[in-house]
Design a protein around this motif. Structure first.
Motif, PDB file in Angstrom:
ATOM      1  N   THR A  83      21.244  -4.916  -0.587  1.00 42.94           N
ATOM      2  CA  THR A  83      21.777  -3.570  -0.057  1.00 42.94           C
ATOM      3  C   THR A  83      21.752  -3.953   1.607  1.00 42.94           C
ATOM      4  OG1 THR A  83      21.693  -2.310  -2.056  1.00 42.94           O
ATOM      5  CG2 THR A  83      21.915  -1.375   0.194  1.00 42.94           C
ATOM      6  N   ILE A  84      22.670  -4.074   2.103  1.00 43.74           N
ATOM      7  CA  ILE A  84      22.739  -4.242   3.813  1.00 43.74           C
ATOM      8  C   ILE A  84      23.178  -3.190   4.133  1.00 43.74           C
ATOM      9  CG2 ILE A  84      23.363  -5.940   5.335  1.00 43.74           C
ATOM     10  CD1 ILE A  84      21.669  -7.233   2.937  1.00 43.74           C
ATOM     11  N   ALA A 137       9.824 -10.374   3.362  1.00 40.90           N
ATOM     12  CA  ALA A 137      10.500  -9.266   2.763  1.00 40.90           C
ATOM     13  C   ALA A 137      10.601  -9.558   0.996  1.00 40.90           C
ATOM     14  CB  ALA A 137      11.745  -8.931   3.359  1.00 40.90           C
ATOM     15  N   ARG A 138      10.951 -10.758   0.934  1.00 43.01           N
ATOM     16  CA  ARG A 138      11.065 -11.246  -0.419  1.00 43.01           C
ATOM     17  C   ARG A 138       9.783 -11.238  -1.163  1.00 43.01           C
ATOM     18  NH1 ARG A 138      15.630 -14.319   1.095  1.00 43.01           N
ATOM     19  NH2 ARG A 138      14.258 -16.051   2.169  1.00 43.01           N
ATOM     20  N   GLU A 139       8.652 -11.837  -0.500  1.00 40.64           N
ATOM     21  CA  GLU A 139       7.433 -11.733  -1.135  1.00 40.64           C
ATOM     22  C   GLU A 139       6.985 -10.388  -1.756  1.00 40.64           C
ATOM     23  OE1 GLU A 139       4.768 -13.879   1.442  1.00 40.64           O
ATOM     24  OE2 GLU A 139       5.580 -15.922   0.854  1.00 40.64           O
ATOM     25  N   SER A 140       7.293  -9.485  -0.746  1.00 37.15           N
ATOM     26  CA  SER A 140       6.673  -8.053  -0.974  1.00 37.15           C
ATOM     27  C   SER A 140       7.430  -7.001  -1.351  1.00 37.15           C
ATOM     28  CB  SER A 140       5.905  -7.618   0.450  1.00 37.15           C
ATOM     29  OG  SER A 140       6.726  -7.535   1.504  1.00 37.15           O
ATOM     30  N   SER A 141       8.869  -7.483  -1.448  1.00 36.12           N
ATOM     31  CA  SER A 141       9.937  -6.623  -1.912  1.00 36.12           C
ATOM     32  C   SER A 141      10.101  -5.435  -0.703  1.00 36.12           C
ATOM     33  CB  SER A 141       9.688  -5.980  -3.375  1.00 36.12           C
ATOM     34  OG  SER A 141       9.864  -6.869  -4.178  1.00 36.12           O
ATOM     35  N   ILE A 185      16.508  -4.850   0.399  1.00 36.38           N
ATOM     36  CA  ILE A 185      17.239  -4.011   1.194  1.00 36.38           C
ATOM     37  C   ILE A 185      17.093  -4.463   2.632  1.00 36.38           C
ATOM     38  CG2 ILE A 185      17.473  -1.598   1.991  1.00 36.38           C
ATOM     39  CD1 ILE A 185      16.282  -1.014  -0.888  1.00 36.38           C
ATOM     40  N   ALA A 186      18.240  -4.540   3.318  1.00 36.09           N
ATOM     41  CA  ALA A 186      18.068  -4.948   4.773  1.00 36.09           C
ATOM     42  C   ALA A 186      18.677  -3.726   5.645  1.00 36.09           C
ATOM     43  CB  ALA A 186      18.716  -6.404   5.125  1.00 36.09           C
TER      44      ALA A 186
END
Length: 321
Positions: A83-84, A137-141, A185-186
């Motif tokens: 979700t951008i 961001a990927r590592e920690s969601s 989510i960015a």
């Protein structure tokens, strides 16, 4: 509308399942996550038009499984995991606060970045920093938030003449690649959305316009700013009503600035008269007028005066009368 998930965040799988799995990992990146300190329902006041767009955006997250699995939309939208979001609008309308509050509402960690955190004086390192930020961001969601995003998402340069141009294009190409790979989510925020490259604009799921607060939103803002401990001259409800009318066109930030200006006015006036301090409509009207004058003279007229002053100074340096 109730969340379909029983989890407190309201996220349906796969977002929630991914979070539980990824939170077990250790984030070794320089871009550390933090806990979001705000929630949408408690801390953010939006104009009705903005709130409607927000609700529609949240629906994708809240009903992800229904849309993509139960209804089968994943067959035509395989990249729908991510979700951008793009928050755009005038300064002071709550874009940064809303980004953090969205993370808080979804019970997700938060990473906030600006160009200062990403830019490097070493060739090629800015692109590496972008990769590292998305990896964090990927590592920690985490929800990853880019402020002043027009610097990052601007149009790529078609006529490359020097190394710095190559660096800008490499940075923007890397960002495009990372957005394609990202499944979280960015959020991007800008005051100048028209500067975005079309390639970025088309990849954004939701463009949410942050309007200046309408009358109802201004009333809620004034009500929140007039905290219980502040002694008020007159009836509180009438004061809020009058201030909401007088502050038409103000952002939430400017309303808060009004309070910062008016409270010392009340104390100084009481001190000079030897009375107990009370905040009155006169103090608030004075603060509102002060901000309007500053907006007119500093933001607009001031720019012209500064340009004229710079021109005169330049002529003197060159010996021109």
């Amino acid at each position: 509308m109730k969340y379909e998930s029983s989890d407190s965040s309201g996220l349906q799988a796969p977002f929630r399942g991914k979070l539980k799995e990824e939170q077990k990992k250790t984030n070794t990146s320089n871009y550390q996550t933090r806990k979001a300190n705000f929630k949408l329902d408690k801390d953010v006041i939006l104009a009705e038009s903005t709130k409607t767009q927000f609700d529609e955006c949240l629906a994708k997250l809240r009903f992800h499984k229904t849309i993509y699995s139960d209804w089968g939309f994943s067959s035509v939208d395989p990249l729908g995991m991510s979700t951008i979001l793009n928050f755009y609008g005038p300064p002071g309308t709550g874009k940064t606060l809303a980004a953090e509050a969205l993370a808080g509402t979804l019970d997700l960690p938060f990473i906030q970045l600006g160009i200062a955190e990403l830019e490097s004086k070493f060739m090629g390192d800015t692109a590496k920093n972008i990769q590292a930020a998305f990896e964090a961001a990927r590592e920690s969601s985490a929800v990853i938030f880019f402020d002043e995003a027009d610097t990052l998402l601007g149009k790529r340069l078609s006529s490359v003449t020097q190394g710095v141009d190559n660096e800008v294009n490499a940075m923007r190409s890397t960002l495009l690649i990372e957005l394609e790979r990202f499944d979280g989510i960015a959020i991007f925020a800008t005051n100048f959305a028209k500067n975005y490259d079309e390639a970025f604009r088309s990849r954004i799921s939701h463009h949410i316009k942050f309007d200046l607060p309408d009358f109802a939103a201004r009333k809620r803002m004034w009500d929140r700013m007039l905290v219980k401990g502040i002694p008020i001259a007159g009836e509180r409800g009438l004061l809020i009503e009058n201030c909401s009318e007088l502050s038409d066109g103000f952002s939430g930030r400017e309303i808060r600035t009004c309070m910062r200006l008016s409270l010392p006015k009340a104390l100084l006036a009481a001190e000079s008269l030897g009375l107990d301090a009370k905040l009155s409509i006169e103090h608030l009207e004075s603060a509102i007028k002060q901000i309007r004058n500053a907006n007119a003279e500093v933001a607009c007229g001031g720019t012209r005066r500064q340009s004229i002053g710079d021109a005169i100074a330049s002529k003197k340096l060159l010996g021109i009368n």
